[in-house]
Design an enzyme around this catalytic site. Sequence first.
Site, PDB file in Angstrom:
ATOM      1  N   ASN A  65       0.837  -1.207   0.000  1.00 50.59           N
ATOM      2  CA  ASN A  65       0.000   0.000   0.000  1.00 50.59           C
ATOM      3  C   ASN A  65       0.871   1.256   0.000  1.00 50.59           C
ATOM      4  O   ASN A  65       1.939   1.293   0.614  1.00 50.59           O
ATOM      5  CB  ASN A  65      -1.015   0.010   1.158  1.00 50.59           C
ATOM      6  CG  ASN A  65      -0.414  -0.262   2.521  1.00 50.59           C
ATOM      7  OD1 ASN A  65       0.592  -0.948   2.645  1.00 50.59           O
ATOM      8  ND2 ASN A  65      -1.038   0.281   3.542  1.00 50.59           N
ATOM      9  N   GLU A  67       0.345   5.197   0.693  1.00 51.48           N
ATOM     10  CA  GLU A  67      -0.609   6.209   1.178  1.00 51.48           C
ATOM     11  C   GLU A  67      -0.221   7.602   0.702  1.00 51.48           C
ATOM     12  O   GLU A  67       0.809   7.797   0.039  1.00 51.48           O
ATOM     13  CB  GLU A  67      -0.700   6.118   2.704  1.00 51.48           C
ATOM     14  CG  GLU A  67      -1.244   4.763   3.134  1.00 51.48           C
ATOM     15  CD  GLU A  67      -1.496   4.638   4.618  1.00 51.48           C
ATOM     16  OE1 GLU A  67      -0.994   5.474   5.406  1.00 51.48           O
ATOM     17  OE2 GLU A  67      -2.208   3.685   4.999  1.00 51.48           O
ATOM     18  N   CYS A  76      -4.157   0.794  -2.445  1.00 50.95           N
ATOM     19  CA  CYS A  76      -3.973  -0.475  -1.728  1.00 50.95           C
ATOM     20  C   CYS A  76      -2.909  -1.340  -2.394  1.00 50.95           C
ATOM     21  O   CYS A  76      -2.631  -1.221  -3.598  1.00 50.95           O
ATOM     22  CB  CYS A  76      -5.276  -1.257  -1.720  1.00 50.95           C
ATOM     23  SG  CYS A  76      -6.589  -0.508  -0.751  1.00 50.95           S
ATOM     24  N   GLU A  78      -2.980  -4.480  -3.235  1.00 51.93           N
ATOM     25  CA  GLU A  78      -3.445  -5.364  -4.310  1.00 51.93           C
ATOM     26  C   GLU A  78      -3.448  -4.638  -5.649  1.00 51.93           C
ATOM     27  O   GLU A  78      -3.075  -5.190  -6.683  1.00 51.93           O
ATOM     28  CB  GLU A  78      -4.873  -5.858  -4.010  1.00 51.93           C
ATOM     29  CG  GLU A  78      -4.996  -6.714  -2.754  1.00 51.93           C
ATOM     30  CD  GLU A  78      -5.267  -5.901  -1.493  1.00 51.93           C
ATOM     31  OE1 GLU A  78      -4.793  -4.746  -1.381  1.00 51.93           O
ATOM     32  OE2 GLU A  78      -5.934  -6.433  -0.603  1.00 51.93           O
ATOM     33  N   CYS A 111     -10.145  -5.067   0.155  1.00 57.26           N
ATOM     34  CA  CYS A 111     -11.278  -4.140   0.287  1.00 57.26           C
ATOM     35  C   CYS A 111     -12.164  -4.239  -0.962  1.00 57.26           C
ATOM     36  O   CYS A 111     -11.777  -4.851  -1.969  1.00 57.26           O
ATOM     37  CB  CYS A 111     -10.781  -2.711   0.483  1.00 57.26           C
ATOM     38  SG  CYS A 111     -10.191  -1.922  -1.028  1.00 57.26           S
ATOM     39  N   CYS A 114     -10.591  -3.113  -4.234  1.00 54.78           N
ATOM     40  CA  CYS A 114      -9.573  -4.061  -4.734  1.00 54.78           C
ATOM     41  C   CYS A 114     -10.218  -5.324  -5.291  1.00 54.78           C
ATOM     42  O   CYS A 114      -9.722  -5.906  -6.254  1.00 54.78           O
ATOM     43  CB  CYS A 114      -8.590  -4.425  -3.631  1.00 54.78           C
ATOM     44  SG  CYS A 114      -7.455  -3.069  -3.297  1.00 54.78           S
TER      45      CYS A 114
HETATM   46  N1  THU Z   1      -5.305  -1.543   2.420  1.00 52.15           N
HETATM   47  C1  THU Z   1      -4.750  -2.324   1.464  1.00 52.15           C
HETATM   48  O1  THU Z   1      -3.619  -2.093   1.019  1.00 52.15           O
HETATM   49  N2  THU Z   1      -5.483  -3.369   1.010  1.00 52.15           N
HETATM   50  C2  THU Z   1      -6.734  -3.687   1.440  1.00 52.15           C
HETATM   51  O2  THU Z   1      -7.378  -4.525   0.853  1.00 52.15           O
HETATM   52  C3  THU Z   1      -7.272  -3.023   2.617  1.00 52.15           C
HETATM   53  C4  THU Z   1      -6.622  -1.738   2.972  1.00 52.15           C
HETATM   54  C5  THU Z   1      -4.523  -0.386   2.911  1.00 52.15           C
HETATM   55  C6  THU Z   1      -5.076   0.949   2.509  1.00 52.15           C
HETATM   56  C7  THU Z   1      -4.499   1.839   3.574  1.00 52.15           C
HETATM   57  O3  THU Z   1      -3.190   2.233   3.177  1.00 52.15           O
HETATM   58  C8  THU Z   1      -4.378   0.952   4.788  1.00 52.15           C
HETATM   59  O4  THU Z   1      -4.498  -0.384   4.306  1.00 52.15           O
HETATM   60  C9  THU Z   1      -5.438   1.204   5.839  1.00 52.15           C
HETATM   61  O5  THU Z   1      -6.695   1.161   5.288  1.00 52.15           O
END
Ligand code: THU
Length: 173
Positions: A65, A67, A76, A78, A111, A114
């Site tokens: 991920n 940010e 994210c 994925e 999520c 994704c």
């Molecule tokens: N996140 C992912 O990378 N993948 C997911 O499927 C769920 C959430 C990340 C997004 C964000 O950077 C952190 O997790 C908190 O939500």
Amino acid sequence: MPVEELSLDQYGITAQELTALSEKCLEARERAYCPYSQFRVGAALLLRPRADSTSSALNIVIGANVENASYPVGTCAERVAVGTAVVQGYKHGDIRAVGVATDIEGYCSPCGMCRQFLREFLDLDTPIFMHNKDGNFQVKTMGELLPMSFGPDVLPPPEELLASRASKAPGSA
Ligand code: THU
């Protein structure tokens, strides 16, 4: 679930491939850029060798991920992994399995956004191995995580839709 207890035949991958996929997604967490949430996510894709490949090494692409100070802009793990594979030349159907790993006790599943993003490139029976902080995992297929999904196969060719609209337009013959 430990690898030894799982029947991998139904997923079409070997124990060795799953071990490599697990290692890579756990390692990929180290690449996370998550100063805002501190929630590291690693992802790894087990890929079919590309037609132009001469190597016998396993084809695994990773993501983590990333940010952003403008929070909703973050991406994210994925989607980073899938985007990376696509620009490397991998296509729909090339992703044989997905691994995802976080630092929590539970099994964090992709999520909603994704799931849809993965759906574009995965077959519905492609397994997604969701790892917890200790490397244990749960597995679900793409179709189980996103039932009744909307995918590229649902879209008719745009010309067909245009032609059908034109023929129904008021005043058309
Ligand atoms: N996140 C992912 O990378 N993948 C997911 O499927 C769920 C959430 C990340 C997004 C964000 O950077 C952190 O997790 C908190 O939500």
